[in-house]
Motif scaffolding. Structure first.
Motif, short mmCIF file in Angstrom:
data_model
loop_
_atom_site.label_atom_id
_atom_site.label_comp_id
_atom_site.label_asym_id
_atom_site.label_seq_id
_atom_site.Cartn_x
_atom_site.Cartn_y
_atom_site.Cartn_z
N ARG A 28 8.64 -6.24 29.28
CA ARG A 28 9.09 -5.77 28.08
C ARG A 28 10.77 -5.55 28.04
NH1 ARG A 28 6.56 0.43 27.02
NH2 ARG A 28 4.71 -1.03 27.31
N ASP A 29 11.26 -5.83 26.94
CA ASP A 29 12.65 -5.96 26.60
C ASP A 29 13.56 -6.97 27.56
OD1 ASP A 29 12.33 -3.99 24.71
OD2 ASP A 29 12.47 -2.20 26.19
N SER A 30 12.75 -7.77 28.21
CA SER A 30 13.35 -8.79 28.78
C SER A 30 13.85 -10.20 28.42
CB SER A 30 12.65 -8.90 30.19
OG SER A 30 11.47 -9.97 29.98
N PHE A 31 13.17 -10.42 27.31
CA PHE A 31 13.28 -11.73 26.51
C PHE A 31 14.71 -11.71 25.92
CE2 PHE A 31 12.54 -14.96 22.98
CZ PHE A 31 12.40 -16.19 23.96
N VAL A 32 15.59 -12.93 26.09
CA VAL A 32 16.60 -13.16 25.48
C VAL A 32 16.49 -14.31 24.63
CG1 VAL A 32 19.18 -13.33 25.57
CG2 VAL A 32 18.10 -11.33 26.89
N GLU A 33 16.64 -14.72 23.54
CA GLU A 33 16.07 -15.78 22.84
C GLU A 33 17.64 -16.71 22.72
OE1 GLU A 33 14.39 -17.45 18.59
OE2 GLU A 33 14.73 -15.55 18.98
N TYR A 34 16.99 -18.04 22.93
CA TYR A 34 18.16 -18.98 22.89
C TYR A 34 18.21 -19.91 21.57
CZ TYR A 34 18.12 -19.56 28.06
OH TYR A 34 18.34 -19.22 29.37
N ASP A 35 19.18 -20.17 20.86
CA ASP A 35 19.47 -20.88 19.47
C ASP A 35 18.46 -20.41 18.84
OD1 ASP A 35 20.85 -22.78 21.22
OD2 ASP A 35 19.38 -23.46 22.10
N ALA A 36 18.70 -19.11 18.25
CA ALA A 36 17.62 -18.41 17.27
C ALA A 36 17.85 -18.86 16.03
CB ALA A 36 18.01 -16.79 17.30
N ASP A 37 18.91 -19.15 15.35
CA ASP A 37 19.18 -19.61 13.90
C ASP A 37 19.35 -21.06 14.00
OD1 ASP A 37 19.61 -16.94 13.42
OD2 ASP A 37 21.85 -16.93 14.26
N MET A 38 18.85 -21.81 14.87
CA MET A 38 18.97 -23.47 14.67
C MET A 38 17.67 -23.62 13.77
SD MET A 38 18.61 -26.38 17.58
CE MET A 38 20.14 -25.62 18.37
N GLU A 39 18.19 -24.71 12.77
CA GLU A 39 17.02 -24.96 11.75
C GLU A 39 17.23 -26.35 11.17
OE1 GLU A 39 18.46 -22.97 7.55
OE2 GLU A 39 17.63 -21.58 9.43
N SER A 40 16.39 -26.86 10.55
CA SER A 40 16.48 -28.18 10.21
C SER A 40 17.35 -28.43 8.79
CB SER A 40 14.68 -28.75 9.96
OG SER A 40 15.06 -30.15 9.28
N VAL A 41 17.99 -29.65 9.02
CA VAL A 41 18.70 -29.76 7.68
C VAL A 41 18.37 -30.93 6.85
CG1 VAL A 41 20.95 -29.19 8.82
CG2 VAL A 41 20.14 -31.58 8.98
N ASP A 42 16.89 -31.26 6.92
CA ASP A 42 16.23 -32.45 6.17
C ASP A 42 16.93 -33.44 6.10
OD1 ASP A 42 14.32 -33.61 4.20
OD2 ASP A 42 15.35 -32.75 2.43
N PRO A 43 17.19 -34.41 7.23
CA PRO A 43 17.97 -35.50 7.55
C PRO A 43 17.62 -36.41 6.67
CG PRO A 43 16.39 -35.33 9.48
CD PRO A 43 16.28 -33.99 8.54
N LEU A 44 16.40 -36.83 6.33
CA LEU A 44 16.13 -37.93 5.29
C LEU A 44 15.50 -37.45 3.96
CD1 LEU A 44 13.15 -39.47 7.82
CD2 LEU A 44 15.78 -40.03 7.61
N GLU A 45 15.98 -36.42 3.66
CA GLU A 45 15.94 -35.92 2.33
C GLU A 45 14.46 -36.33 1.73
OE1 GLU A 45 18.72 -37.38 -0.26
OE2 GLU A 45 20.31 -36.26 0.67
N PHE A 46 13.33 -35.87 2.69
CA PHE A 46 11.96 -36.30 2.58
C PHE A 46 11.50 -35.25 1.13
CE2 PHE A 46 7.34 -36.24 3.28
CZ PHE A 46 6.96 -37.48 3.52
N PRO A 47 10.86 -35.80 0.36
CA PRO A 47 10.36 -35.23 -1.00
C PRO A 47 9.56 -33.63 -0.35
CG PRO A 47 9.91 -37.50 -1.20
CD PRO A 47 10.45 -37.13 0.21
N GLY A 48 10.01 -32.89 -1.15
CA GLY A 48 9.26 -31.46 -0.75
C GLY A 48 9.43 -30.65 0.55
N TYR A 49 10.07 -31.53 1.63
CA TYR A 49 10.33 -30.83 2.80
C TYR A 49 11.01 -29.67 2.75
CZ TYR A 49 11.41 -31.06 8.01
OH TYR A 49 11.70 -30.72 9.19
N ALA A 50 12.23 -29.67 2.50
CA ALA A 50 13.24 -28.84 2.52
C ALA A 50 12.37 -27.45 1.95
CB ALA A 50 14.54 -28.78 1.70
N GLN A 51 11.81 -27.45 0.85
CA GLN A 51 11.03 -26.09 0.27
C GLN A 51 10.00 -25.81 1.17
OE1 GLN A 51 11.90 -24.64 -2.60
NE2 GLN A 51 10.45 -23.06 -1.67
N LYS A 52 9.12 -26.73 1.54
CA LYS A 52 8.17 -26.42 2.77
C LYS A 52 8.55 -25.64 3.97
CE LYS A 52 3.87 -28.26 4.98
NZ LYS A 52 3.19 -29.46 5.09
#
Length: 285
Positions: free
Chosen positions: A68-92
């Motif tokens: 309990r209360d021991s977990f410290v998250e790494y890279d919590a805000d890292m997210e995809s930037v849709d590198p290929l601009e795949f149709p509908g991917y960003a919205q999904k």
């Protein structure tokens, strides 16, 4: 009895039995039996009739595994930037972020398990089947690199549908990247416990998930690379009914140990201590 009183009694019985007032139930997809939702939750989402281990969210997995209360998250805000601009991917991705509260299909961080400090990787199949794209691969790689720098073991709960097709070759590259990070962690003489949950398939199985010093699995989970239909179509043969189950793979020597969910925390703690990762004096329960 007056007609009015009879009507009141019948109305009361009818209202007492309305679906809104009944306790919710869980219907097991394996045995088709129903169980009260509260009992199912008390059993850590394990069916009491057939021992079916339902899929967990990353937060549920962490809650029942780490101190309990021991977990410290790494890279919590890292997210995809849709590198290929795949149709509908960003919205999904945006829709899934809103539904799951996650930025991607994996959570990494540092914690203790019954006092033993470790780096933890937890994949969540509720986010695009925890498919491994550039973000998942980068977070997993960084987790291994940090564990190597700090001299810590790694525990990884894998659950994935494989590579993320919306990111094309960038997704496939994560197999080599994560495997390289595992190799450096191993060369440093550090422990890696891979725990396969339902399902662990595709590029995740073909990379870091299969590289653990010990490979554990929950009962009856699906583990494999390609699907049954693809393999049977390729080799023109009928595969065994239990093909790609944890039990079948344990029999063939691929899985070292099958661990029920109720025993997972204590088993991980035992293995960590067995390999010299002792309980911290100020941490753990």
């Amino acid at each position: 009895m007056a007609l009015e009183d009879l009507f009141k009694n019948v109305t009361k019985r009818f209202n007492d039995d309305t679906p809104e007032e009944r306790e919710p139930v869980f219907k097991c997809p394996r045995c088709q039996q129903t169980v009260q939702e509260s009992k199912f939750q008390e059993q850590n989402k394990v069916c009491p009739n057939c021992n079916y281990h339902a899929r967990l969210t990353a937060s549920e997995r962490l809650r029942m595994t780490v101190d309990r209360d021991s977990f410290v998250e790494y890279d919590a805000d890292m997210e995809s930037v849709d590198p290929l601009e795949f149709p509908g991917y960003a919205q999904k991705v945006e829709n899934l972020k809103a539904v799951t509260g996650l930025h991607d299909g994996v959570i990494t961080g540092e914690c203790t398990v019954k006092g033993s400090r470790t780096v933890m990787i937890v994949m969540d199949s509720h986010f695009m089947m925890a498919s491994m794209g550039s973000v998942a691969g980068e977070k997993i790689t960084r987790a291994f690199e940090r564990a190597t720098e700090k001299g810590l073991p790694v525990v990884a709960f894998t659950a994935s549908g494989g590579a993320r097709m919306q990111e094309g070759i960038l997704s496939l590259m994560q197999m080599a990247k994560t495997s390289g990070a595992v190799a450096k962690h191993s060369e440093a003489g550090l422990l890696y416990l891979s725990v396969m949950t339902d399902p662990t398939t595709g590029g995740v199985t073909a990379s870091f998930a299969s590289l653990g010093d010990m490979i554990l699995a929950e009962p009856k989970v699906v583990i494999g690379f390609a699907g049954r239909r693809v393999i049977e179509g390729t080799i023109k043969q009928r595969l065994p009914d239990d093909f790609q189950s944890a039990e079948f793979l344990q029999e063939k020597g691929f899985v070292d140990l099958i661990v029920e969910r109720r025993n997972m925390r204590s088993t991980l703690s035992h293995l960590l201590k067995l390999h010299g990762y002792e309980k911290e004096e100020t941490g753990g329960v």
